[in-house]
Write an enzyme that holds these catalytic residues in place. Sequence first.
Site, PDB file in Angstrom:
ATOM      1  N   ASN A 133       0.834  -1.206   0.000  1.00 30.53           N
ATOM      2  CA  ASN A 133       0.000   0.000   0.000  1.00 30.53           C
ATOM      3  C   ASN A 133       0.865   1.252   0.000  1.00 30.53           C
ATOM      4  OD1 ASN A 133      -2.115  -1.757   0.050  1.00 30.53           O
ATOM      5  ND2 ASN A 133      -2.496  -1.568   2.250  1.00 30.53           N
ATOM      6  N   HIS A 183       5.976  -0.423  -2.497  1.00 32.80           N
ATOM      7  CA  HIS A 183       5.562   0.316  -3.693  1.00 32.80           C
ATOM      8  C   HIS A 183       5.581   1.828  -3.516  1.00 32.80           C
ATOM      9  CE1 HIS A 183       3.213  -3.531  -5.065  1.00 32.80           C
ATOM     10  NE2 HIS A 183       4.519  -3.637  -5.222  1.00 32.80           N
ATOM     11  N   CYS A 194      11.764  14.231  -7.830  1.00 29.43           N
ATOM     12  CA  CYS A 194      12.218  14.916  -9.048  1.00 29.43           C
ATOM     13  C   CYS A 194      12.787  13.876 -10.013  1.00 29.43           C
ATOM     14  CB  CYS A 194      13.307  15.938  -8.689  1.00 29.43           C
ATOM     15  SG  CYS A 194      14.012  16.704 -10.160  1.00 29.43           S
ATOM     16  N   CYS A 220      10.193  20.656 -10.137  1.00 28.28           N
ATOM     17  CA  CYS A 220      11.171  20.799  -9.053  1.00 28.28           C
ATOM     18  C   CYS A 220      11.830  22.174  -9.150  1.00 28.28           C
ATOM     19  CB  CYS A 220      12.211  19.675  -9.222  1.00 28.28           C
ATOM     20  SG  CYS A 220      13.620  19.766  -8.127  1.00 28.28           S
ATOM     21  N   CYS A 256      14.756  22.623  -9.522  1.00 26.88           N
ATOM     22  CA  CYS A 256      15.825  22.523 -10.539  1.00 26.88           C
ATOM     23  C   CYS A 256      15.235  22.649 -11.940  1.00 26.88           C
ATOM     24  CB  CYS A 256      16.568  21.178 -10.394  1.00 26.88           C
ATOM     25  SG  CYS A 256      15.675  19.753 -11.062  1.00 26.88           S
ATOM     26  N   GLY A 269      -5.490  -8.963   2.774  1.00 26.52           N
ATOM     27  CA  GLY A 269      -6.082  -8.031   1.813  1.00 26.52           C
ATOM     28  C   GLY A 269      -5.291  -7.817   0.553  1.00 26.52           C
ATOM     29  N   PRO A 306     -11.778 -11.711   2.248  1.00 32.21           N
ATOM     30  CA  PRO A 306     -13.127 -12.239   2.037  1.00 32.21           C
ATOM     31  C   PRO A 306     -13.212 -13.197   0.842  1.00 32.21           C
ATOM     32  CG  PRO A 306     -13.092  -9.831   1.742  1.00 32.21           C
ATOM     33  CD  PRO A 306     -11.724 -10.264   2.093  1.00 32.21           C
TER      34      PRO A 306
END
Length: 250
Positions: free
Chosen positions: A108, A125, A133, A152, A154, A191, A218
């Site tokens: 998540n 993840h 950037c 950014c 920059c 999950g 489930p």
Amino acid sequence: MDGQSGAGAAILRAAELLRRAERVAVSTGAGMSAEAGIATFRDRDGLWSKFNPEELATPQAFARQPQRVWEWYRARRAQLATVEPHAGHRVLARWERRFHSLDLITQNVDGLHARAGSSRVIELHGRLDVALCVSCARRVCGLDDLGADPHCECGARLRPGVVWFGESLPAGAWDVAQDAAQRCEVLLVIGTSGVVQPAASLAQIACAHGARVIEINPQPTPISSLAEVRLAGTCAGLLGALDAALGDRP
Ligand code: BV8
Ligand code: ZN
């Protein structure tokens, strides 16, 4: 066995496995956040039912249409400011003190485990509340609205701080997650549809090293065949029931 006593017996069996374990690993997916109000990806009303992941969650999509990709992530970031971790997140945070060693691994990107008090979360993840950037090392953290096409200081473009399909996982995160799956005595998988690799392989890795797998979902998934105990239901209530069945650990 009727459904109720079956479910009760499964919770007692899962609690028994956990009670005997010194080293526990937990692997969570989008279903962990569903009861906090964050849509999953692959459920009927999930995110992918409205958007095509190849269109939005790949580096190619971002290169092709950065504003479109940011539009999707801006909406998801904005939603994060309106949700809270649920009781199941708080049980996992408390379990850091209950077990000799608890490794929490998540796919998540919503940061809810950290907000619930989990101090060590292996985020495979990335995070929605981080922007990176594409040129320099700058990270922009927080849920401020960065606008439709943020850049950014920059001058280069900022991108969402998440891992897209076809991108490698953050250096180290996958190694730490694999190591946790190899060392644990019990892996609790909560999950996840078990579709996205390499996260989905954590259950096989744990099994191959002798761990017992408990699944909370489930729906059955490709991981269900590896689970010694399957708790068929939603995680907020089941984690509370597991926590109660564990009682006050000696
Ligand atoms: C990689 C961040 C090496 C972004 C995400 C062919 C070509 C190229 C690559 C591949 C390929 N085949 C396989 C791959 C690898 C690819 C992959 O796995 N593809 C899949 C689709 C087949 N993986 C990658 O690309 C990964 N990188 O492999 O690097 C590499 C390098 C270069 C080239 C190749 C390989 C990177 C994957 C990361 C992608 N980023 N998210 C964003 O969020 O926008 S993935 C996305 O899916 C989320 O992170 C999410 O967490 C993840 C997994 O989904 P789930 O969490 O499982 O969620 P889902 O909706 O599917 O399921 C929810 C479950 O909860 C359901 O089972 C439901 O029943 C249950 N549930 C619902 N309510 C509840 C509940 N459970 C409990 N309680 C409830 N209340
Ligand atoms: Zn920069």
